[in-house]
Design a protein around this motif. Sequence first.
Motif, PDB file in Angstrom:
ATOM      1  N   LYS A 166      -8.619   5.593  25.041  1.00 54.68           N
ATOM      2  CA  LYS A 166      -9.758   4.763  25.471  1.00 54.68           C
ATOM      3  C   LYS A 166     -10.598   5.488  26.519  1.00 54.68           C
ATOM      4  N   ARG A 167      -9.942   6.180  27.439  1.00 58.02           N
ATOM      5  CA  ARG A 167     -10.672   6.914  28.483  1.00 58.02           C
ATOM      6  C   ARG A 167     -11.505   8.053  27.903  1.00 58.02           C
ATOM      7  N   LEU A 168     -10.964   8.741  26.885  1.00 60.65           N
ATOM      8  CA  LEU A 168     -11.720   9.807  26.225  1.00 60.65           C
ATOM      9  C   LEU A 168     -12.959   9.235  25.529  1.00 60.65           C
ATOM     10  N   VAL A 169     -12.786   8.103  24.855  1.00 60.84           N
ATOM     11  CA  VAL A 169     -13.908   7.461  24.163  1.00 60.84           C
ATOM     12  C   VAL A 169     -14.982   7.043  25.164  1.00 60.84           C
ATOM     13  N   ARG A 170     -14.571   6.431  26.265  1.00 57.81           N
ATOM     14  CA  ARG A 170     -15.533   6.006  27.284  1.00 57.81           C
ATOM     15  C   ARG A 170     -16.266   7.189  27.890  1.00 57.81           C
ATOM     16  N   LYS A 171     -15.519   8.255  28.196  1.00 56.55           N
ATOM     17  CA  LYS A 171     -16.124   9.430  28.821  1.00 56.55           C
ATOM     18  C   LYS A 171     -17.113  10.097  27.878  1.00 56.55           C
ATOM     19  N   LYS A 172     -16.769  10.170  26.608  1.00 57.40           N
ATOM     20  CA  LYS A 172     -17.680  10.789  25.637  1.00 57.40           C
ATOM     21  C   LYS A 172     -19.018  10.051  25.592  1.00 57.40           C
ATOM     22  N   ARG A 173     -18.956   8.744  25.703  1.00 60.25           N
ATOM     23  CA  ARG A 173     -20.172   7.928  25.613  1.00 60.25           C
ATOM     24  C   ARG A 173     -21.161   8.199  26.749  1.00 60.25           C
ATOM     25  N   VAL A 174     -20.663   8.625  27.901  1.00 62.42           N
ATOM     26  CA  VAL A 174     -21.552   8.803  29.066  1.00 62.42           C
ATOM     27  C   VAL A 174     -21.934  10.262  29.306  1.00 62.42           C
ATOM     28  N   ILE A 175     -21.433  11.164  28.469  1.00 59.99           N
ATOM     29  CA  ILE A 175     -21.783  12.579  28.617  1.00 59.99           C
ATOM     30  C   ILE A 175     -22.867  12.924  27.597  1.00 59.99           C
ATOM     31  N   PRO A 176     -24.059  13.249  28.057  1.00 57.26           N
ATOM     32  CA  PRO A 176     -25.170  13.536  27.141  1.00 57.26           C
ATOM     33  C   PRO A 176     -24.865  14.729  26.231  1.00 57.26           C
ATOM     34  N   GLY A 177     -25.187  14.570  24.956  1.00 58.28           N
ATOM     35  CA  GLY A 177     -25.053  15.674  24.015  1.00 58.28           C
ATOM     36  C   GLY A 177     -23.641  16.040  23.638  1.00 58.28           C
ATOM     37  N   CYS A 178     -22.677  15.172  23.900  1.00 59.96           N
ATOM     38  CA  CYS A 178     -21.287  15.470  23.543  1.00 59.96           C
ATOM     39  C   CYS A 178     -21.074  15.189  22.055  1.00 59.96           C
ATOM     40  N   HIS A 179     -20.698  16.234  21.308  1.00 65.20           N
ATOM     41  CA  HIS A 179     -20.518  16.101  19.865  1.00 65.20           C
ATOM     42  C   HIS A 179     -19.046  16.201  19.440  1.00 65.20           C
ATOM     43  N   THR A 180     -18.133  16.155  20.390  1.00 68.75           N
ATOM     44  CA  THR A 180     -16.703  16.240  20.061  1.00 68.75           C
ATOM     45  C   THR A 180     -16.276  15.034  19.242  1.00 68.75           C
ATOM     46  N   ASN A 181     -15.640  15.290  18.104  1.00 68.44           N
ATOM     47  CA  ASN A 181     -15.110  14.214  17.270  1.00 68.44           C
ATOM     48  C   ASN A 181     -13.705  13.856  17.725  1.00 68.44           C
ATOM     49  N   LEU A 182     -13.507  12.619  18.110  1.00 66.08           N
ATOM     50  CA  LEU A 182     -12.189  12.119  18.497  1.00 66.08           C
ATOM     51  C   LEU A 182     -11.603  11.393  17.288  1.00 66.08           C
ATOM     52  N   ILE A 183     -10.424  11.834  16.843  1.00 68.46           N
ATOM     53  CA  ILE A 183      -9.837  11.271  15.632  1.00 68.46           C
ATOM     54  C   ILE A 183      -8.369  10.914  15.864  1.00 68.46           C
ATOM     55  N   TRP A 184      -8.058   9.657  15.660  1.00 65.45           N
ATOM     56  CA  TRP A 184      -6.673   9.182  15.726  1.00 65.45           C
ATOM     57  C   TRP A 184      -6.015   9.548  14.408  1.00 65.45           C
ATOM     58  N   LEU A 185      -4.958  10.339  14.474  1.00 64.92           N
ATOM     59  CA  LEU A 185      -4.229  10.791  13.287  1.00 64.92           C
ATOM     60  C   LEU A 185      -2.958   9.959  13.143  1.00 64.92           C
ATOM     61  N   PHE A 186      -2.887   9.180  12.069  1.00 68.36           N
ATOM     62  CA  PHE A 186      -1.787   8.242  11.844  1.00 68.36           C
ATOM     63  C   PHE A 186      -1.078   8.631  10.550  1.00 68.36           C
ATOM     64  N   HIS A 187       0.087   9.288  10.658  1.00 69.58           N
ATOM     65  CA  HIS A 187       0.886   9.635   9.483  1.00 69.58           C
ATOM     66  C   HIS A 187       1.733   8.421   9.087  1.00 69.58           C
ATOM     67  N   VAL A 188       1.728   8.123   7.809  1.00 70.24           N
ATOM     68  CA  VAL A 188       2.417   6.925   7.331  1.00 70.24           C
ATOM     69  C   VAL A 188       3.846   7.246   6.895  1.00 70.24           C
ATOM     70  N   PHE A 189       4.801   6.533   7.482  1.00 68.07           N
ATOM     71  CA  PHE A 189       6.218   6.625   7.129  1.00 68.07           C
ATOM     72  C   PHE A 189       6.706   5.219   6.746  1.00 68.07           C
ATOM     73  N   LYS A 190       7.966   5.128   6.359  1.00 72.12           N
ATOM     74  CA  LYS A 190       8.536   3.818   6.013  1.00 72.12           C
ATOM     75  C   LYS A 190       8.467   2.849   7.200  1.00 72.12           C
ATOM     76  N   HIS A 191       8.756   3.383   8.405  1.00 72.97           N
ATOM     77  CA  HIS A 191       8.867   2.501   9.571  1.00 72.97           C
ATOM     78  C   HIS A 191       7.524   2.005  10.104  1.00 72.97           C
ATOM     79  N   ASN A 192       6.404   2.634   9.670  1.00 74.13           N
ATOM     80  CA  ASN A 192       5.118   2.222  10.246  1.00 74.13           C
ATOM     81  C   ASN A 192       4.073   1.814   9.202  1.00 74.13           C
TER      82      ASN A 192
END
Length: 332
Positions: A166-192
């Motif tokens: 959440k902090r990375l997302v908020r910080k990206k929003r207030v930095i002009p010209g920031c093009h970094t892609n933030l991606i949550w990587l969710f590998h699927v297993f039986k337990h999740n």
Amino acid sequence: MARKKSAIKKVYSSAIPHIYAFLGKTSLPYYPSKISIESGNLCNLRCPLCPTGQQDKSARKGFISFDIFKKVVDEIGQHLTVIRLYNWGEPMLNKDLLSMTHYAKERGIDIKISTNLSMKMEEDQIEALVKAGLEKIYISCNGASAETYLKYHVGGDFDLVMDNMKRLVRKKRVIPGCHTNLIWLFHVFKHNEHEVTTANDLAKKIGIKIKISKMRPDMGKEVFETTQRALERDLAWMPDNPEFTVVSTKRKQRIGCMLPWTETMINWDGSVLPCCAVYSEKYAFGNILENSFEQIWNNEMYVAARKEILGIKNDKQTICHICKNSGYLHGG
């Protein structure tokens, strides 16, 4: 104009390897445009299907130095479009991560990292990471609740990961010209797998992209065994929905693997390997501290690997021979 030139370079460098492989060429006049450089193979977590998490001792342990990274970039940087600055460890533990990122960015090379983000971060660290100019930051988090998360990310802290995200997302929003892609990587297993929808909803609420990825069996053993054998061993982790298992349903291609034509993997100690799925330096094709990349890229090991994949007779055995005999990575 710079972006247009970069796009043209990416298209050109993507097409050339396929042409040379199609023509059966095993000695190549070009360098790869995309490479992986291991920031280090040490980690703060103990994920059960990762050789680093298992504390596998078949590979030397350490972090790449800025000097080794610089040596690689200085030699082949003009040919590169992307460096994946991670593999068998947590890149955020390398004190030179941002210095390496800046050095590559100054030379027009995009940098990607993959982090578990399960670490305490001061506000200035969050800001520095967002300002570093990384093209992508993958955040590995295989759970949408603390209970589920801890079944795989042993030693991690779900609430800390969510807070940092959440902090990375908020910080990206207030930095002009920031093009970094933030991606949550969710590998699927039986337990999740029951939390896939919850994870999608949570990502939307946080304001981050999410990538739902297929389960991978024990990653340190993948190239040494058929996918079917791996899934039988790791059956307890296998999701019920076949959509999330890693077995390829694609029609077999004439060329079973393109990686020795398209990219390379450089470990933290300078060992050069044909792909990121090979864990130990034992199977290295060379070392950039002993030879130039130009010498390694077309040495007898690389040429033998390409010949094996093309079905051309040769007497030199490499890790690619083993992988081919196993049906190639995730080939069934």
